[in-house]
Scaffold this active site. Sequence first.
Site: not given
Length: 459
Positions: A7, A9, A145, A150
Amino acid sequence: MEFAIVDIETTGGYAERNRIVEIAIRVHDGERVIDQFDSLINPQRAIHPSVSAIHGITDRMVAEAPKFHEIAKEIYQMLQGRVFVAHSVNFDYSFLKTEFESLGAQFSFKKLCTVRLSRKLFPGLPSYSLGNLCQSLGIPLSDRHRAGGDVDATAILFSRLVEVDSQGFIQQSIKKNAMEHFLPSHLSKETFEKLPEVPGVYYFQNTHAQTIYVGKAINLKKRIYSHFTGSGQAHVKQRFKQEIADVKFTETGNELVALLHEASEIKRLKPTYNRALKMKIPLAGIYQYEDGQGYIRLAVARIKKGEKPIHMVKNEQHGRALLEDFKDKYQLCRKLLGIHKTSGPCFDHRLGDCQGACCQQESADVYNLRVQQALDTLKENEEDYLLIEEGRHAEEKAFVWVEKGKLKAWGFLNKESLIDAPSIENLEAVAQALEHDMDTYRIVRQYVKARPQIDLIKL
C-alpha cells in the site's frame, strides 16, 4: 509461493506527475505475514493540501524522510520473487513502476488485485472499497488512509480470501490473468470477454451505473482494450480506469452510424470523461432576418448553441466569400449583407454599384426578390436521400436519412426493402432521430468526402 502486499500514499492520484510519500509492504506466505517494511518517503515536491487532508501526511513529516532512490534497493528486495498484491493493484503498481523506471530499473511482477479477488470470492457485497469490505467482513482497520494501516487490513483480507478459495481461484488468476492485469479492478474479465469485435458505440459505467465515457469503435473489443493498454494521458487513464465497473454497447454495423450515435449520446449523457465534443468545432452559419423597413438582411457568424442558421459554412471566411458571391451575382447590397458596416448608404452605392436598398431608394419588394433568388441556390442541393452503409449482419443495411439537406435520422432496414426507395412510413418506423448541428454536419461531410462512392438513394 510468497506474496508482497503493498500500500502506498502519494502526492496525487496519478503516477505520471506525482510521487510516493509513504510505502508499506507485508510479505505473506499464503497463511500469514512473515516480514514487513514501512517508510515515509521524501517526494522532493510539495504535497497538495487537499491530498494531505486525506492521508494526513504533511511536507514537514517527510522533510527528513529518505528519498525513493535511497530505499529503492530495499523495496525491490521485498518485492523480488513474489506476487505483487494490492487493493486496486494497478494504482500502487503504476507508481512503483514509474519510480523504478525513472532510476533505469525494469519493473515487472505478477499481480493480484484484492478488489477483483473479493468480487469473485465474496460476491454480493454492497461495496468493495477497502473500508466497506472491512466493515462487511469484520476486519479491523485503523489508521485509515495511511500505508501501514491500510496494508495491515489488506493482509488480513488476503488471508480471508485464501481461506475461502476452495476452487483455487487465486492460483488460476496468477497463471491465467495476464490480460486481467490491464483491466480496471472493478471490471470483470467475463464482461470484457463478451464484447463483440464489430463496429459500435460503447459506454463505460461506474459502480453506480452512471455513464462516465462514451466512445465509438470499428472493433468494439479491440478499442475498449486499447483504453487499458495503449498510450495516452497517463494521469487521466489511471483515474479513469479506477472508476470503470461495467461496459455497455450498441452495435451500429458501420463507422458512420457509430460516429453519429456517439455524438448524439455524448450530448444526451454528458459523460465526465468526454472532452472532444465539448470543444465546439468553429463552424459558421448564414443567418436571415427582416429589418424594420422590410428588407431581408443576411449575415455570417459563428454558430452558437441552440441557433439554427439557414445554411452552414466551414468558417466565417467561407461565409463572407459566399455573401460576396451573392453580391456580385444578384446585385445585393454589402450593407444589408453585413459586409459593410455603416449608418448611411453603403460605399458601393456611392460608386453606382448598389441599387440603393441601403438608403431605401430601391423598394424592399424588388430587392427581396433578388435575395430570395440567391437563397434558392442554397436549396438546390437540399434533396431528400439516404446514405447507405453496412448493417449489423449480412441481410441488413444501415441508413442515414437526409431531408432537405439536413440530417434527420438513422436506422436499419432489411436489404430487400432497399431494392426500391423505401416509403417514408417504413423509414419512420425504424428511424432514430438525429440532430442536425455543427458536430453531425461535420461528421457526415468529412465521412462522405473521404468516401465519394458511398451508396445513395434519393427519396
